[in-house]
Design a protein around this motif. Sequence first.
Motif, mmCIF file in Angstrom:
data_model
loop_
_atom_site.group_PDB
_atom_site.id
_atom_site.type_symbol
_atom_site.label_atom_id
_atom_site.label_comp_id
_atom_site.label_asym_id
_atom_site.label_seq_id
_atom_site.Cartn_x
_atom_site.Cartn_y
_atom_site.Cartn_z
ATOM 1 N N UNK A 178 -18.893 93.972 103.927
ATOM 2 C CA UNK A 178 -19.235 95.121 104.532
ATOM 3 C C UNK A 178 -18.567 96.396 104.070
ATOM 4 N N UNK A 179 -19.083 97.584 104.087
ATOM 5 C CA UNK A 179 -18.287 98.835 103.413
ATOM 6 C C UNK A 179 -17.622 99.333 104.581
ATOM 7 N N UNK A 180 -16.224 99.908 104.290
ATOM 8 C CA UNK A 180 -15.273 100.328 105.226
ATOM 9 C C UNK A 180 -15.787 101.237 106.346
ATOM 10 N N UNK A 181 -16.629 102.315 105.970
ATOM 11 C CA UNK A 181 -17.295 103.253 106.680
ATOM 12 C C UNK A 181 -18.057 102.532 108.018
ATOM 13 N N UNK A 208 -16.724 99.713 114.718
ATOM 14 C CA UNK A 208 -15.503 99.201 115.527
ATOM 15 C C UNK A 208 -14.980 98.035 115.415
ATOM 16 N N UNK A 209 -15.175 97.023 114.409
ATOM 17 C CA UNK A 209 -14.795 95.837 114.221
ATOM 18 C C UNK A 209 -15.184 95.291 112.838
ATOM 19 N N UNK A 210 -14.564 94.140 112.237
ATOM 20 C CA UNK A 210 -14.888 93.456 111.290
ATOM 21 C C UNK A 210 -16.309 92.666 111.254
ATOM 22 N N UNK A 260 -27.525 89.781 114.445
ATOM 23 C CA UNK A 260 -26.412 90.093 115.525
ATOM 24 C C UNK A 260 -26.039 91.434 115.791
ATOM 25 N N UNK A 261 -25.668 92.115 114.549
ATOM 26 C CA UNK A 261 -25.104 93.311 114.448
ATOM 27 C C UNK A 261 -26.034 94.549 114.413
ATOM 28 N N UNK A 262 -27.313 94.319 113.676
ATOM 29 C CA UNK A 262 -28.093 95.196 113.312
ATOM 30 C C UNK A 262 -29.565 94.843 114.301
ATOM 31 N N UNK A 295 -17.359 109.395 115.578
ATOM 32 C CA UNK A 295 -16.193 108.528 114.967
ATOM 33 C C UNK A 295 -15.145 109.342 114.309
ATOM 34 N N UNK A 296 -15.181 110.405 114.242
ATOM 35 C CA UNK A 296 -14.066 111.171 113.467
ATOM 36 C C UNK A 296 -14.025 110.733 111.865
ATOM 37 N N UNK A 297 -15.172 110.641 111.344
ATOM 38 C CA UNK A 297 -15.341 110.411 110.029
ATOM 39 C C UNK A 297 -14.783 111.615 109.178
#
Length: 341
Positions: free
Chosen positions: A38-41, A47-49, A57-59, A122-124
């Motif tokens: 997964x990309x870092x952003x 908020x997690x790996x 489960x994630x999307x 998220x303070x990007x």
Amino acid sequence: MVQQDTGARALIGLDGAALGRLMPMHLCLDAAGSIRQAGPTLERIAGASLAGRPFSEVFVLRRPAAASDLAGLLALAGRRLKLTLTAAPSLALKGLVEGLPDGGALIDISMGISLIEAVNRFDLTLRDFSPTDLAVELLYLYESKSVVSAELRRLAQRLNGARVSAEHEAATDTLTGLANRRRLDATLARLLAQGRAFALMQIDLDYFKQVNDSHGHAVGDAVLREVAHLLRGHCRNQDLVARVGGDEFVMLIVDIVEPFRLARIAERLIRQIEEPIHVGMIDCNVSASIGVSIFSRQDDPDARRLMREADAALYESKGSGRARVTVYAAATASAGDPDAA
């Protein structure tokens, strides 16, 4: 962080770090539909790996259709997807999926109209986006707009402060800090328009000319400032005291119209003004004559009439020996009421 997946390197020809720089919000899925990279952003927003977790489960895939497995997701290849993170369901995301040779999938995700919300939430920063991403241009525009808007707000505040200050100065007597004739006229007109009962008290200093002649204008000005201080001390928030001439003052006293009460107020003022005023080593002695007119709700709202009546009452006080108060008309007889408050 970007997961260093050997399968991804073999399939895409890039290591995980390079892919993360080019596509900071990408996903690589294996043939079972689990996230292997997964990309870092994207991970920062989640908020997690995300590695090792099932895509479903994630999307949540919102449109064009729900996909229950990887085959269903790959069937949407080339079509624009609308999806959300389960960890941030209010953040609308867009995506594009393509199949990989090993049966997995690569999904490129972007924020679309959720960009500003995500940046703030998220303070990007610019480092969270690919340098060629249109989001970078939008962020520059957003920052520029924010800077310009903040500067415009500061400018508007300064201009408004300057306007308020100028209006205050235009309505203030520069020597005493009291209201001037302009503000008195405006307040008088407002009270009359409201039909609110009030008294107009005209105050003229006695023996002030002798102070000026004997000690000079600087001492006279100091006496006027002290008298202004005394008059201001008798004003409530709803009242007004103004200097309208050299040694002439006017008080508007709201909601008090009983002649005996007004006379008592005026008598207290005269007693205080008659106390010696010390200017350096000089003791200055002045007094005051006062004329009062009254506006009740039943009266004709005529400012000039009220001023004439107060002038006539003041003239009577002067003619009766000075240091006196006269309330205009027959009600003057009530001024000595022993039950006054």
